[in-house]
Write a protein that holds these residues in place. Structure first.
Motif, short mmCIF file in Angstrom:
data_model
loop_
_atom_site.label_atom_id
_atom_site.label_comp_id
_atom_site.label_asym_id
_atom_site.label_seq_id
_atom_site.Cartn_x
_atom_site.Cartn_y
_atom_site.Cartn_z
N GLU A 1 -20.19 34.63 -43.65
CA GLU A 1 -21.49 35.02 -43.12
C GLU A 1 -22.19 33.82 -42.47
N GLY A 2 -22.07 32.69 -43.08
CA GLY A 2 -22.67 31.50 -42.50
C GLY A 2 -22.07 31.18 -41.13
N ASP B 1 -14.54 32.91 -48.81
CA ASP B 1 -15.49 33.82 -49.44
C ASP B 1 -16.49 34.38 -48.44
N PHE B 2 -17.12 35.47 -48.82
CA PHE B 2 -18.01 36.19 -47.92
C PHE B 2 -19.21 35.35 -47.49
N ASN C 1 -11.33 43.73 -43.96
CA ASN C 1 -11.98 43.38 -45.22
C ASN C 1 -13.34 42.74 -44.97
N ASN C 2 -13.44 41.96 -43.90
CA ASN C 2 -14.73 41.37 -43.56
C ASN C 2 -15.74 42.46 -43.21
N PRO D 1 -16.90 24.72 -40.27
CA PRO D 1 -16.13 24.17 -41.39
C PRO D 1 -14.67 23.91 -41.00
N LEU D 2 -14.02 23.04 -41.76
CA LEU D 2 -12.64 22.68 -41.47
C LEU D 2 -11.69 23.87 -41.56
N LEU D 3 -12.07 24.89 -42.34
CA LEU D 3 -11.18 26.04 -42.47
C LEU D 3 -11.15 26.91 -41.21
N VAL D 4 -11.98 26.58 -40.25
CA VAL D 4 -11.94 27.29 -38.96
C VAL D 4 -10.93 26.57 -38.06
#
Lengths: 96, 174
Positions: free
Chosen positions: A53-54, A48-49, B137-138, A16-19
């Motif tokens: 996780e993905g 978000d978690f 937190n993760n 994802p772009l947030l990486v």
């Protein structure tokens, strides 16, 4: 286990772009068995978690694909530890 | 009574979250390190409590379960967890699975135990190790997920085999 091969596998991931980026360390775990630590660097601290996780599963699967070996005794693969940091946190660690 | 011991793992997990976010601004390394340790011991005590309760049942057996709970070894639990999460289950215990596959939830619990022990060791003993709030937190998020995953599989054959292996696999003869 070839570092460049692993890096190439991570570079080819459609994350994802947030990486923002990732950092990797290869070494031995507590059992002195080969292990890989990957820190995925995020641009924001409110991811978000489920999204994390993905990403974690993507990274683990990509590394497993290039490091898993089938032997007479079963499947052998280095242990992979994936965690997350933010860009701001990495900057703070580098300045400390 | 089990409710007393079940609350301890959950309290440890809550403490881990609290420590990870204790400071409003820049977190202290000591808070993050203790948070990691609390998360590890939350999962450790959950599994030890579940195993002790599975192996010794019945009312009036709490002191005996508590004695048994002190027989668990971190290293042995790690070895079993590595096996269950990687699919390389020891031949000592494999027959007990009766051909049943390991559910993904149980894999996740085992995997999380290994990951937590690894980072807890560094957090407690490696002064060069630096942690970040996002990182910790993760880990707490993943530990909470491991608790949920355990609830999904507890009572199954595979979970019972896992619990038994945590204590006894090392001493089993092939």
């Amino acid at each position: 286990m070839n570092r460049q091969t692993i890096e190439n596998a991570l570079d080819q991931l459609d994350l994802p772009l947030l990486v923002d980026s990732w950092q990797m360390k290869i070494g031995l775990d507590l059992d002195e068995e080969p292990a890989i630590w990957v820190w995925v660097i995020l641009t924001r601290n409110d991811t978000d978690f489920p999204t994390r996780e993905g990403i974690r599963r993507q990274v683990e699967e990509a590394i497993a694909a290039v490091t898993t070996t089938e032997t007479l005794l079963g499947t052998v693969a280095p242990w992979v530890f994936v965690n997350f940091r933010t860009v701001d946190e990495v900057r703070e660690l580098e300045l400390a | 009574m089990r409710f007393e011991s079940l609350s301890w793992p959950r309290d440890l997990l809550e403490q881990a979250r609290h420590l990870a976010n204790r400071e409003r601004q820049r977190p202290k390394q000591v808070s993050l390190r203790r948070a990691v340790s609390a998360a590890y011991y939350a999962l450790f005590h959950l599994l030890v409590d579940e195993a002790s309760s599975f192996l010794i049942r019945g009312q009036g057996r709490t002191p005996l379960r508590q004695c048994l709970s002190r027989a668990f070894s971190h290293a042995d639990m790690r070895a079993v967890s590595k096996g269950f999460s990687s699919g390389n289950i020891s031949n000592k215990i494999r027959p007990a699975l009766d051909g049943q596959a390991i559910p993904s939830e149980l894999c996740n619990v085992a995997r999380m135990f290994v990951a937590l022990q690894e980072i807890r060791h560094k957090a407690d003993y490696d002064p060069a190790q630096s942690l970040t709030r996002q990182e910790v937190n993760n880990l707490v998020d993943r530990t909470e997920q491991a608790f949920r995953d355990w609830q999904a599989v507890r009572g199954t054959l595979q979970a019972d085999v896992f619990l038994t292996a945590l204590l006894a696999q090392k001493h089993m003869q092939t």
